[in-house]
Design a protein around this motif. Structure first.
Motif, PDB file in Angstrom:
ATOM      1  N   ALA A  75     -24.890  13.983  33.109  1.00  0.00           N
ATOM      2  CA  ALA A  75     -23.771  13.829  32.179  1.00  0.00           C
ATOM      3  C   ALA A  75     -23.213  12.407  32.250  1.00  0.00           C
ATOM      4  O   ALA A  75     -22.927  11.796  31.212  1.00  0.00           O
ATOM      5  N   THR A 111     -20.402  18.851  32.399  1.00  0.00           N
ATOM      6  CA  THR A 111     -20.287  18.052  33.623  1.00  0.00           C
ATOM      7  C   THR A 111     -20.348  18.908  34.880  1.00  0.00           C
ATOM      8  O   THR A 111     -20.350  18.371  35.978  1.00  0.00           O
ATOM      9  N   LEU A 117     -16.081  16.359  26.828  1.00  0.00           N
ATOM     10  CA  LEU A 117     -16.540  16.901  28.099  1.00  0.00           C
ATOM     11  C   LEU A 117     -16.228  18.376  28.133  1.00  0.00           C
ATOM     12  O   LEU A 117     -15.152  18.799  27.743  1.00  0.00           O
ATOM     13  N   ALA A 158     -23.976  16.735  36.940  1.00  0.00           N
ATOM     14  CA  ALA A 158     -22.937  15.699  36.867  1.00  0.00           C
ATOM     15  C   ALA A 158     -23.553  14.312  36.665  1.00  0.00           C
ATOM     16  O   ALA A 158     -23.056  13.518  35.855  1.00  0.00           O
ATOM     17  N   ARG A 178     -14.058  14.667  39.093  1.00  0.00           N
ATOM     18  CA  ARG A 178     -15.255  14.555  38.255  1.00  0.00           C
ATOM     19  C   ARG A 178     -14.884  13.932  36.909  1.00  0.00           C
ATOM     20  O   ARG A 178     -15.527  12.994  36.444  1.00  0.00           O
ATOM     21  N   LYS A 179     -13.840  14.431  36.276  1.00  0.00           N
ATOM     22  CA  LYS A 179     -13.443  13.915  34.966  1.00  0.00           C
ATOM     23  C   LYS A 179     -12.883  12.490  35.073  1.00  0.00           C
ATOM     24  O   LYS A 179     -13.006  11.712  34.134  1.00  0.00           O
TER      25      LYS A 179
END
Length: 181
Positions: free
Chosen positions: A32, A16, A178, A29, A60-61
């Motif tokens: 992903a 990611t 991830l 990103a 992001r996660k």
């Protein structure tokens, strides 16, 4: 991941983040996110294991975790940040904090590396948390750890432990993960 979990197809490593310019980072990103969303939408994911830290890593996660939650896919929230309490309590706006807490309360399982992270996640209402001992020597002491000839790296041990825990609780046939930053 690179030492065996991808070989049998049970775990897929999805990157990611990349250390590069803004456009390249955005492309990685976005790709992903498209890949994870497609895999979720087509029912190919039994479990999402997200390695999370503070700042950009968290946000992001969070997107991937929310996608998994939308598709009712179990989530392991694997917290690596020693600064997460400061990030949550001091660097987030009230609205961001409310979003983060609501998202974390909905994860199926959390893995943490410290007593402080355990207390923080317990206090905000995460129900299932396991603390994994840190094998790195801190202040002259090192927690006892299992010796195993087939474990080469700490992250691999964490992933193997998480994998075993989740497989015991879920009848998982395929796992998508991830990549940690």
């Amino acid at each position: 991941m690179r030492v065996g979990y991808e070989r049998d197809g049970r775990c897929v490593f999805i990157q990611t983040h990349i250390s590069a310019g803004f456009l390249h980072k955005a492309w990685v990103a976005a790709w992903a996110l498209l890949r994870v969303t497609w895999l979720m939408a087509t029912g190919q994911v039994a479990l999402l294991h997200a390695h999370v830290a503070s700042e950009a890593s968290f946000w992001r996660k969070a997107v991937f975790i929310r996608v998994a939650q939308f598709f009712r896919c179990p989530v392991i929230f694997h917290l690596h940040s020693g600064e997460f309490r400061v990030f949550l309590e001091q660097r987030m706006s009230l609205r961001q904090r409310q979003f983060a807490i609501a998202m974390m309360r909905r994860v199926d399982y959390a893995l943490v590396l410290s007593d402080d992270a355990m207390k923080l996640l317990t206090d905000i209402g995460v129900k299932k948390i396991e603390m994994l001992p840190n094998p790195i020597q801190i202040n002259g002491s090192s927690p006892a750890r299992q010796q195993s000839s087939d474990i080469l790296f700490w992250d691999v041990w964490i992933i193997r432990r998480a994998f075993m825990i989740c497989c015991a609780r879920l009848n998982a046939c395929e796992i998508k993960c991830l990549k940690p930053d």
